[in-house]
Design an enzyme around this catalytic site. Structure first.
Site, short mmCIF file in Angstrom:
data_model
loop_
_atom_site.label_atom_id
_atom_site.label_comp_id
_atom_site.label_asym_id
_atom_site.label_seq_id
_atom_site.Cartn_x
_atom_site.Cartn_y
_atom_site.Cartn_z
N SER A 7 0.87 -1.18 0.00
CA SER A 7 0.00 0.00 0.00
C SER A 7 0.90 1.22 0.00
O SER A 7 2.08 1.14 0.34
CB SER A 7 -0.94 0.00 1.22
OG SER A 7 -0.21 -0.14 2.43
N GLU A 9 1.36 5.69 0.53
CA GLU A 9 0.89 6.98 1.04
C GLU A 9 1.28 8.08 0.08
O GLU A 9 2.42 8.15 -0.39
CB GLU A 9 1.49 7.26 2.41
CG GLU A 9 1.06 8.61 2.99
CD GLU A 9 1.73 8.92 4.31
OE1 GLU A 9 1.30 8.31 5.31
OE2 GLU A 9 2.67 9.72 4.34
N ASP A 101 -0.22 16.63 14.24
CA ASP A 101 0.85 17.44 14.82
C ASP A 101 0.32 18.81 15.21
O ASP A 101 -0.68 19.30 14.68
CB ASP A 101 1.99 17.61 13.82
CG ASP A 101 2.66 16.29 13.48
OD1 ASP A 101 2.72 15.42 14.37
OD2 ASP A 101 3.09 16.13 12.33
N ASP A 152 3.45 4.04 24.62
CA ASP A 152 3.05 4.01 23.21
C ASP A 152 2.20 2.79 22.92
O ASP A 152 1.18 2.86 22.21
CB ASP A 152 4.30 3.98 22.31
CG ASP A 152 4.85 5.37 22.01
OD1 ASP A 152 4.06 6.33 22.00
OD2 ASP A 152 6.06 5.47 21.78
N GLN A 170 5.09 4.24 12.18
CA GLN A 170 6.05 5.24 11.74
C GLN A 170 7.22 4.50 11.10
O GLN A 170 7.45 3.31 11.37
CB GLN A 170 6.52 6.06 12.94
CG GLN A 170 7.53 7.14 12.66
CD GLN A 170 7.01 8.17 11.69
OE1 GLN A 170 7.06 7.94 10.50
NE2 GLN A 170 6.52 9.30 12.20
N PHE A 210 14.11 14.46 9.42
CA PHE A 210 12.74 14.03 9.70
C PHE A 210 12.74 12.98 10.80
O PHE A 210 11.91 13.01 11.71
CB PHE A 210 12.12 13.47 8.40
CG PHE A 210 10.67 13.16 8.50
CD1 PHE A 210 9.82 13.87 9.34
CD2 PHE A 210 10.12 12.13 7.74
CE1 PHE A 210 8.47 13.58 9.41
CE2 PHE A 210 8.77 11.83 7.81
CZ PHE A 210 7.95 12.56 8.65
N HIS A 259 3.65 -0.94 3.89
CA HIS A 259 3.06 0.36 3.55
C HIS A 259 4.20 1.34 3.26
O HIS A 259 5.02 1.62 4.13
CB HIS A 259 2.21 0.87 4.72
CG HIS A 259 1.48 2.15 4.42
ND1 HIS A 259 0.42 2.20 3.55
CD2 HIS A 259 1.64 3.42 4.88
CE1 HIS A 259 -0.04 3.45 3.48
NE2 HIS A 259 0.69 4.20 4.27
N ARG A 265 7.17 10.59 -4.88
CA ARG A 265 8.31 10.31 -5.76
C ARG A 265 8.34 8.79 -5.94
O ARG A 265 8.90 8.08 -5.10
CB ARG A 265 9.61 10.83 -5.15
CG ARG A 265 9.64 12.35 -4.99
CD ARG A 265 11.01 12.81 -4.50
NE ARG A 265 11.07 14.25 -4.36
CZ ARG A 265 10.83 14.91 -3.22
NH1 ARG A 265 10.50 14.24 -2.12
NH2 ARG A 265 10.93 16.23 -3.17
#
Length: 288
Positions: A7, A9, A101, A152, A170, A210, A259, A265
Site C-alpha cells: 500500500s 501513502e 501534529d 506508546d 512510523q 525528519f 506500507h 516520488r
C-alpha cells in the site's frame, strides 16, 4: 517467499506542478495493485481541503481503494465529523485516524474548543458512525511525547479498542526495531494487524532530519553508509539496496504486507517493489 501485499501513502498537491507529480505517482504505482492508498493531512490541518479534494478525485478517477487521513487539529468535533461525512458521501470508506501534529509555532497539540482531545475520542466517534474501516498510527521507536515505549503500546491498544482495526507504523531503519515492537504488542494483547511503514530514502539529509523530529532511531552504520555513497555518487543505488533488504528481512520474519511512504516520488518505491517480486498487474482488458 511470496511477494508481499503493498500500500502507498501520497501527499495532497498544493500547486499545479504538484498535482501533475501526484498523478504521475499514481500512474507509476497503481499497476502494482495496492490494497489501498492513503492521502495525508498536512501539519496543523493545513491541507484539509486539499486532502478532501485529492481523496475524492483519486477515488473517482483511479479505481484505487483510497483511505483518507483525518486529524483532530484546528477543528471542532462537528467540523471533523462533517469532513468524515463528506468522505463517506464520496464513497470513501477507509480513514487513517490521527491526532495530528501541533500547528506551526506551537510546541504541543492543544485541542480547539469543542474539538476532539485526542485520537481515541476521534476513533470512537468515527466508529460510532459505522461508515468506515479505521487505521491508526503506531510507533516502533518511542513517540517524542510518550513517557515510555510501553506508554506508546498502551495507547495503541486504546486506539484499537476504541474501534480501529489496523495500525500503520512510523518508519524505522532496522527490521529488529519492528520485530521488538510487534512482540511487545502481542504481549500486551494486541491482535490487530500492524503494517510496517517503509520510507525509501530519496534524500538522506532530509530523511535524517525528519527521523530526529519523529524520534526514529538512526543507526550509525546507516549514516556512515550514506556519507560514503554521497561521496561516490551512489546514493540512489544504496537507497534501493537498503530499502529492499529491510523489506526482505521483514518478510523473512513473517510480514506479508508493507506500507510505503512515497513522498510523491514513485521511482524508488517502484524499484523496491519490483525487487520484492511485486510486479505490474496485467490489464486483461488490453490483452488481444
Amino acid at each position: 517467499m511470496n511477494a508481499p501485499q503493498v500500500s502507498f501513502e501520497f501527499f495532497p498537491p498544493q500547486s499545479l506542478e504538484a498535482s501533475f507529480r501526484l498523478w504521475d505517482t499514481v500512474q507509476v504505482l497503481s499497476p502494482l495493485d495496492p490494497t489501498f492508498v492513503s492521502v495525508t493531512y498536512g501539519a496543523g490541518g493545513t491541507t484539509r481541503d486539499l486532502t478532501r479534494d485529492a481523496v475524492a478525485t483519486l477515488h473517482k478517477s483511479s479505481g484505487l481503494n483510497v483511505a483518507a487521513h483525518l486529524t483532530c487539529v484546528n477543528a471542532t468535533r462537528e467540523e471533523t465529523l462533517g469532513i468524515a461525512k463528506e468522505f463517506a458521501k464520496a464513497g470513501v470508506r477507509e480513514i487513517v485516524a490521527l491526532r495530528g501534529d501541533a500547528p506551526k509555532g506551537q510546541d504541543r497539540f492543544t485541542p480547539v474548543e469543542g474539538g476532539f482531545a485526542n485520537s481515541v475520542e476521534l476513533i470512537e466517534a468515527l466508529s460510532a458512525t459505522g461508515d468506515f474501516k479505521i487505521r491508526v498510527g503506531a510507533y516502533p521507536d518511542r513517540h517524542p511525547e510518550a513517557e515510555s515505549t510501553q506508554a506508546d503500546i498502551d495507547w495503541l491498544k486504546a486506539k484499537l479498542d476504541a474501534g480501529a482495526s489496523e495500525a500503520i507504523t512510523q518508519f524505522f531503519f532496522e527490521a529488529d526495531t519492528f520485530f521488538r515492537f510487534r512482540d511487545a504488542c502481542v504481549k500486551a494483547g494486541i491482535t490487530a494487524p500492524i503494517l510496517p511503514g517503509i520510507l525509501p530514502i530519496e534524500n538522506w539529509k532530509g530523511t535524517r532530519n525528519f527521523a530526529k523530529r519523529c524520534g526514529t532511531e538512526i543507526p550509525q552504520w546507516l549514516n556512515d553508509a550514506f556519507k560514503t555513497a554521497e561521496r561516490d555518487g551512489r546514493s540512489d543505488l544504496l537507497a534501493t539496496a537498503i530499502c529492499t533488504e529491510l523489506c526482505s528481512d521483514l518478510m523473512g520474519g513473517g510480514v506479508d504486507a508493507l506500507h510505503f511512504y512515497t513522498l510523491n516520488r514513485p521511482e524508488l518505491t517502484r524499484d523496491v517493489c519490483h525487487a520484492l517480486g511485486v510486479t505490474p498487474k496485467m490489464d486483461l482488458q488490453n490483452v488481444a
